[in-house]
Design an enzyme around this catalytic site. Structure first.
Site, PDB file in Angstrom:
ATOM      1  CD  GLU A 122       3.119   0.918  -1.694  1.00 56.61           C
ATOM      2  OE1 GLU A 122       3.472   0.291  -0.674  1.00 56.61           O
ATOM      3  OE2 GLU A 122       2.918   0.371  -2.780  1.00 56.61           O
ATOM      4  CG  HIS A 124      24.306  19.869 -14.955  1.00 57.02           C
ATOM      5  ND1 HIS A 124      25.044  20.909 -15.480  1.00 57.02           N
ATOM      6  CD2 HIS A 124      24.857  19.577 -13.750  1.00 57.02           C
ATOM      7  CE1 HIS A 124      26.015  21.214 -14.631  1.00 57.02           C
ATOM      8  NE2 HIS A 124      25.925  20.428 -13.575  1.00 57.02           N
ATOM      9  CE  LYS A 184      -1.400  -5.750  -6.628  1.00 54.72           C
ATOM     10  NZ  LYS A 184      -1.360  -6.226  -5.251  1.00 54.72           N
TER      11      LYS A 184
HETATM   12  O1  PA5 Z   1       4.449  -1.961   0.951  1.00 50.16           O
HETATM   13  C1  PA5 Z   1       3.797  -2.871   0.466  1.00 50.16           C
HETATM   14  O2  PA5 Z   1       3.099  -3.621   1.149  1.00 50.16           O
HETATM   15  C2  PA5 Z   1       3.835  -3.175  -1.038  1.00 50.16           C
HETATM   16  O3  PA5 Z   1       4.551  -2.248  -1.751  1.00 50.16           O
HETATM   17  C3  PA5 Z   1       4.444  -4.542  -1.258  1.00 50.16           C
HETATM   18  O4  PA5 Z   1       5.740  -4.575  -0.740  1.00 50.16           O
HETATM   19  C4  PA5 Z   1       4.477  -4.946  -2.734  1.00 50.16           C
HETATM   20  O5  PA5 Z   1       3.214  -4.756  -3.318  1.00 50.16           O
HETATM   21  C5  PA5 Z   1       4.879  -6.406  -2.871  1.00 50.16           C
HETATM   22  O6  PA5 Z   1       3.987  -7.227  -2.186  1.00 50.16           O
HETATM   23  P1  PA5 Z   1       4.284  -8.722  -1.824  1.00 50.16           P
HETATM   24  O7  PA5 Z   1       5.487  -8.777  -0.949  1.00 50.16           O
HETATM   25  O8  PA5 Z   1       3.058  -9.216  -1.147  1.00 50.16           O
HETATM   26  O9  PA5 Z   1       4.540  -9.453  -3.123  1.00 50.16           O
END
Ligand code: PA5
Length: 441
Positions: A283, A304, A418
């Site tokens: 990310e 394996h 989303k």
């Molecule tokens: O790194 C990030 O910001 C995302 O991966 C969030 O952790 C994930 O989308 C969950 O979001 P939230 O804590 O707002 O529910």
């Protein structure tokens, strides 16, 4: 202790390593002096020293209460709101944590998928057990955990009544914003705060990770001490900075066409640390059509399966192996008079010794096959080194993102699925998108 061995990348990187080192002071400055992109999300940099001590004491008290009054803690969250806690619990306690004999509650993770099968099974698993719930969402609006929490909230209220249910539900969220904050305040849940300047994937050392980790009986003081020692070390710029070396090595290799990094470990307990690492790097770096693709393997199991590809497939792979000088437990291979399995040559050796031969032999084979090999050595599998490793990966990830010239602290791409999902489900406000997506389908 965390050491990095880069001796097996020399034939692959050439001059690029020196070029990357020249760019590192600027990336480092972005992190320390908050002068780069995404600089309002750098709260994690000083988090190991700079955290709310009163809230931390309250968190420990809540963890003690959950250990006392619950057989099960259900942790509801997704992405950065669950991976760090799960990684720590599996790594520092056991990947079979819920099955081992212990005096701490079982811990189940929910809200990280939309599977009715998984959730129905979980409700079956907790039947007859005393339950607490920790719902975690920084935005407070993420669909997967919100759906799971809606179902758990009504389960808890039906089972315990509204008042006792509210006492058994703990919410970790933003200090002021989001639906979860409003809900928690309205219902009177105990809440813990995810600081504004710490993004989800950098939040394991906030209550997001620390509450479930503490419930599992892990010493969070030792974990934070390890992270603090790492912060002190890696915040000093210089060529001897191990986070610099890791960031430089992987970015130099990326420039040579090694676009996938495989994180490998020979300890099954490490599996969810790899999952946490994949989110952190994926990310943070994967945007603007750039980024090293983070993958992981569990060895020797995957030798394996994925081993064939690593040895002889497309040559765009680099491999980072995490090795432990001392594992938590060990066993010795015995002698067998008949020696029908032909294994007497191993008699008297520990599994760690044999594993080390696998680690060394595999590294050489992969290097011979054209896969640059980086090795991270940790002294042991204890809390301090885990805290150190977390901070090391976080700091190196920030540096790496800046070396790629992206904002390592946003995730605009996560919105795309989303938008389509909400359009398909007819969420109010998505009418135009619903119409468009129906035409496409
Ligand atoms: O790194 C990030 O910001 C995302 O991966 C969030 O952790 C994930 O989308 C969950 O979001 P939230 O804590 O707002 O529910």
């Amino acid at each position: 202790m965390l050491k990095l061995d880069l001796s097996k990348i020399a034939p692959f990187v050439g001059d690029d390593l020196a070029a990357v080192y020249e760019e590192l002071p600027r990336a480092h400055d972005y992190l320390i002096n908050k002068t780069g992109r995404g600089n309002d999300f750098l709260g994690w940099v000083n988090l190991p020293f700079d955290y709310d001590k009163e809230e931390y004491a309250r968190l420990k008290a809540a963890a003690a209460r959950i250990r006392e009054d619950s057989d099960v803690l259900v942790v509801i969250g997704i992405g950065g709101s669950y991976l760090g806690a799960r990684a720590a619990i599996e790594y520092l306690r056991s990947p079979n944590y819920n099955l081992i004999k212990k005096d701490t509650p079982e811990i189940y993770f929910a809200g990280n998928n939309i599977s009715g099968t998984a959730l129905r099974e979980l409700f079956g698993l907790i039947e007859g057990k005393r339950v607490s719930v920790n719902v975690i969402s920084k935005s407070g609006t993420t669909t997967e955990p919100a759906i799971a929490f809606r179902l758990f909230k009504s389960y808890m209220e039906e089972r315990y009544g509204k008042e006792e249910a509210a006492r058994r539900i703990y919410a970790t969220t933003d200090k002021a914003r989001g639906a979860l904050k409003g809900l928690a305040d309205g219902e009177g849940y105990e809440t813990f705060v995810i600081p504004d300047d710490v993004g989800g994937r950098y939040s394991v050392l906030t209550p997001v990770g620390l509450l479930p980790i503490a419930v599992a009986g892990i010493d969070t003081d030792r974990l934070l001490a390890g992270a603090a020692a790492a912060a002190e070390e890696y915040q000093k710029p210089g060529l001897d900075n191990t986070a610099w070396q890791y960031a430089a090595a992987r970015n130099a290799l990326y420039r040579k066409g090694y676009t996938t990094e495989i994180l490998a470990s020979y300890e099954p307990a490490f599996r969810f640390v790899s999952e946490w690492w994949k989110q952190l790097y994926g990310e943070s770096e994967g945007k603007e059509n750039k980024g090293i693709f983070p993958a992981s393997v569990d060895l020797t199991a995957d030798l394996h399966s994925m081993g064939q590809y690593i040895q002889q497939g497309l040559r765009n792979l680099m491999e980072t192996v995490v090795n432990f000088e001392k594992t938590r437990e060990d066993m010795i291979v015995g002698t067998d008079a008949a020696n029908a399995d032909g294994l007497n040559f191993l008699a008297g050796k520990t599994l760690s010794e044999i594993n080390l031969a696998a680690i060394r032999g595999t590294a050489l084979a992969h290097v011979d096959g054209g896969v640059p090999n980086l090795r991270i050595d940790l002294s042991d599998m204890e809390e301090e080194d885990f805290g150190r490793l977390i901070y090391f990966f976080e700091f190196a990830c920030g540096l790496s993102g800046y070396l790629l010239e992206v904002n390592p602290f946003d995730q605009p791409g996560v919105e795309a699925y989303k938008k389509n999902m909400f359009a398909l489900l007819g969420k109010p406000g998505y009418e135009k998108e619903t119409e468009e997506i129906k035409k496409r389908l």
